[in-house]
Motif scaffolding. Structure first.
Motif, PDB file in Angstrom:
ATOM      1  N   LEU A  95       1.103  -1.351  -0.208  1.00 51.28           N
ATOM      2  CA  LEU A  95       0.093   0.374   0.103  1.00 51.28           C
ATOM      3  C   LEU A  95       0.830   1.561  -0.008  1.00 51.28           C
ATOM      4  CD1 LEU A  95      -2.749  -1.277   2.526  1.00 51.28           C
ATOM      5  CD2 LEU A  95      -2.974  -0.789   0.331  1.00 51.28           C
ATOM      6  N   GLU A  96       2.092   1.535   0.889  1.00 50.79           N
ATOM      7  CA  GLU A  96       2.959   2.603   0.827  1.00 50.79           C
ATOM      8  C   GLU A  96       3.968   2.908  -0.677  1.00 50.79           C
ATOM      9  OE1 GLU A  96       5.961   1.853   4.037  1.00 50.79           O
ATOM     10  OE2 GLU A  96       4.093   2.175   5.476  1.00 50.79           O
ATOM     11  N   CYS A  97       3.984   1.108  -1.063  1.00 52.81           N
ATOM     12  CA  CYS A  97       4.252   1.468  -2.073  1.00 52.81           C
ATOM     13  C   CYS A  97       2.700   2.075  -3.361  1.00 52.81           C
ATOM     14  CB  CYS A  97       5.017   0.582  -3.166  1.00 52.81           C
ATOM     15  SG  CYS A  97       6.179  -0.083  -2.109  1.00 52.81           S
ATOM     16  N   LEU A  98       1.952   1.857  -3.514  1.00 53.70           N
ATOM     17  CA  LEU A  98       0.825   2.544  -4.100  1.00 53.70           C
ATOM     18  C   LEU A  98       0.896   3.468  -4.054  1.00 53.70           C
ATOM     19  CD1 LEU A  98      -2.043   0.051  -4.231  1.00 53.70           C
ATOM     20  CD2 LEU A  98      -0.868   0.977  -6.050  1.00 53.70           C
ATOM     21  N   THR A 134       3.779  -1.354 -10.420  1.00 56.70           N
ATOM     22  CA  THR A 134       4.645  -2.915 -10.494  1.00 56.70           C
ATOM     23  C   THR A 134       5.278  -3.046  -9.082  1.00 56.70           C
ATOM     24  OG1 THR A 134       5.593  -1.471 -12.063  1.00 56.70           O
ATOM     25  CG2 THR A 134       6.328  -3.863 -11.912  1.00 56.70           C
ATOM     26  N   GLN A 135       5.941  -2.105  -8.451  1.00 57.92           N
ATOM     27  CA  GLN A 135       6.954  -2.328  -6.820  1.00 57.92           C
ATOM     28  C   GLN A 135       5.340  -3.465  -6.115  1.00 57.92           C
ATOM     29  OE1 GLN A 135       9.030   0.393  -5.549  1.00 57.92           O
ATOM     30  NE2 GLN A 135      10.211  -0.751  -3.751  1.00 57.92           N
ATOM     31  N   LEU A 157      -1.830  -8.625  -3.295  1.00 55.46           N
ATOM     32  CA  LEU A 157      -3.357  -8.608  -2.258  1.00 55.46           C
ATOM     33  C   LEU A 157      -3.552  -7.526  -1.237  1.00 55.46           C
ATOM     34  CD1 LEU A 157      -2.905 -12.328   0.103  1.00 55.46           C
ATOM     35  CD2 LEU A 157      -4.765 -11.673  -1.822  1.00 55.46           C
ATOM     36  N   GLY A 158      -2.905  -6.447  -1.315  1.00 55.02           N
ATOM     37  CA  GLY A 158      -2.461  -5.097  -0.885  1.00 55.02           C
ATOM     38  C   GLY A 158      -3.033  -3.906  -2.371  1.00 55.02           C
ATOM     39  N   LEU A 159      -3.290  -4.725  -3.864  1.00 57.84           N
ATOM     40  CA  LEU A 159      -4.371  -4.110  -4.492  1.00 57.84           C
ATOM     41  C   LEU A 159      -5.950  -3.954  -3.845  1.00 57.84           C
ATOM     42  CD1 LEU A 159      -2.669  -4.441  -7.790  1.00 57.84           C
ATOM     43  CD2 LEU A 159      -1.980  -2.851  -6.352  1.00 57.84           C
ATOM     44  N   ILE A 160      -6.053  -5.784  -3.788  1.00 61.93           N
ATOM     45  CA  ILE A 160      -7.560  -6.318  -3.284  1.00 61.93           C
ATOM     46  C   ILE A 160      -7.780  -4.898  -1.975  1.00 61.93           C
ATOM     47  CG2 ILE A 160      -8.931  -7.137  -2.405  1.00 61.93           C
ATOM     48  CD1 ILE A 160      -7.144  -9.716  -3.757  1.00 61.93           C
ATOM     49  N   VAL A 161      -6.698  -4.495  -0.971  1.00 61.82           N
ATOM     50  CA  VAL A 161      -6.731  -4.698   0.101  1.00 61.82           C
ATOM     51  C   VAL A 161      -6.952  -2.872  -0.206  1.00 61.82           C
ATOM     52  CG1 VAL A 161      -6.341  -3.083   2.274  1.00 61.82           C
ATOM     53  CG2 VAL A 161      -5.756  -5.586   1.779  1.00 61.82           C
ATOM     54  N   ALA A 162      -7.215  -2.261  -1.134  1.00 62.29           N
ATOM     55  CA  ALA A 162      -6.410  -0.256  -1.194  1.00 62.29           C
ATOM     56  C   ALA A 162      -7.376  -0.805  -1.510  1.00 62.29           C
ATOM     57  CB  ALA A 162      -5.051  -0.233  -2.309  1.00 62.29           C
TER      58      ALA A 162
END
Lengths: 138, 112
Positions: A59-62, A68-69, A76-81
């Protein structure tokens, strides 16, 4: 806990609040990815990452715009975001218009996910992600 | 239904329900038709003790919630490392009542 619409919305909003606070705390106190606070029970006990370990880093990378990172750390971070962004907006909309669209969707998805045709591939995906997490040494 | 049959059901299945629900379940079962007896006997309830063991071992992965049929909450726990570890600990205490609640819902589906 989620027997009715309000119980579900209260739970979801509190979860989002905790999520945002946790993210803010990490964002303000830690800039170095190597010194992350470990809060995961599973990781503390077994010293192995759990399937969703690394979601905060993702999420921090997002937040820094490194898509990409973020995927490379933990998809799964994308789903959480997605949930963190969509849930509060949808809940607010539902509460204002007195609808229960999100609750009905949750119920429908829950019923669908119990079908082995859908559940089995998802479980395999999570397991594959877990193996990937362990091999990455998150 | 006959009181004898109902008492047999209550005796064999009491551990699957909350104590304060048993009297209401007994009253309701006595009211219903005898034809539902075979359906009642085929019902499979989840053991609260089993879900507690699963919660202690795999609670931070949400496996306990998946087990009792709360798929949505299970995914929530899985995605957040057991709700940052806090939810996993809360569920060590919540999972047994939650299992009994689910069992009651299952029974109500047949009885109602």
């Amino acid at each position: 806990m989620v027997r009715n619409r309000y119980g579900f919305y209260v739970l979801l909003l509190s979860a989002c609040t905790v999520g945002y606070s946790w993210l803010l705390y990490n964002f303000l106190t830690l800039n170095n990815h190597t010194h992350h606070k470990v809060i995961c029970l599973f990781k503390k006990v077994t010293h192995l990452p759990c399937p969703s370990c690394g979601a905060t880093r993702s999420l921090e990378c997002l937040l820094h715009g490194k898509l990409t990172q973020a995927i490379l750390i933990n998809p799964l971070g994308l789903i959480v975001a997605f949930i963190l962004v969509v849930a509060p907006i949808w809940v607010t909309y539902d509460l204002i218009t007195r609808k229960s669209g999100l609750y009905h969707l949750y119920r429908r998805v829950e019923i669908q996910l119990k079908k082995p045709v859908l559940a089995l591939p998802l479980v395999l995906l999570i397991l594959a992600n877990w193996v990937w997490n362990i091999s990455k040494g998150l | 239904m006959e009181a004898q049959k109902v008492d047999l059901f209550i005796m064999t299945n009491s551990k699957f329900f909350e104590g304060h629900h048993l009297q209401a379940i007994r009253d309701r079962l006595i009211e219903i038709d005898d034809s539902k007896w075979s359906m009642l006997q085929t019902l499979q309830f989840k053991d609260p003790t089993t879900s507690l063991i699963v919660s202690l071992l795999g609670g931070s992965l949400g496996i306990d919630r998946f087990l009792i049929g709360d798929t949505g909450l299970g995914i929530g726990k899985l995605l957040t490392c057991g709700g940052l570890g806090i939810w996993a600990i809360i569920d060590w205490f919540m999972i047994m009542p939650a299992t009994r609640e689910k069992n009651l819902q299952k029974l109500q589906m047949v009885v109602m």
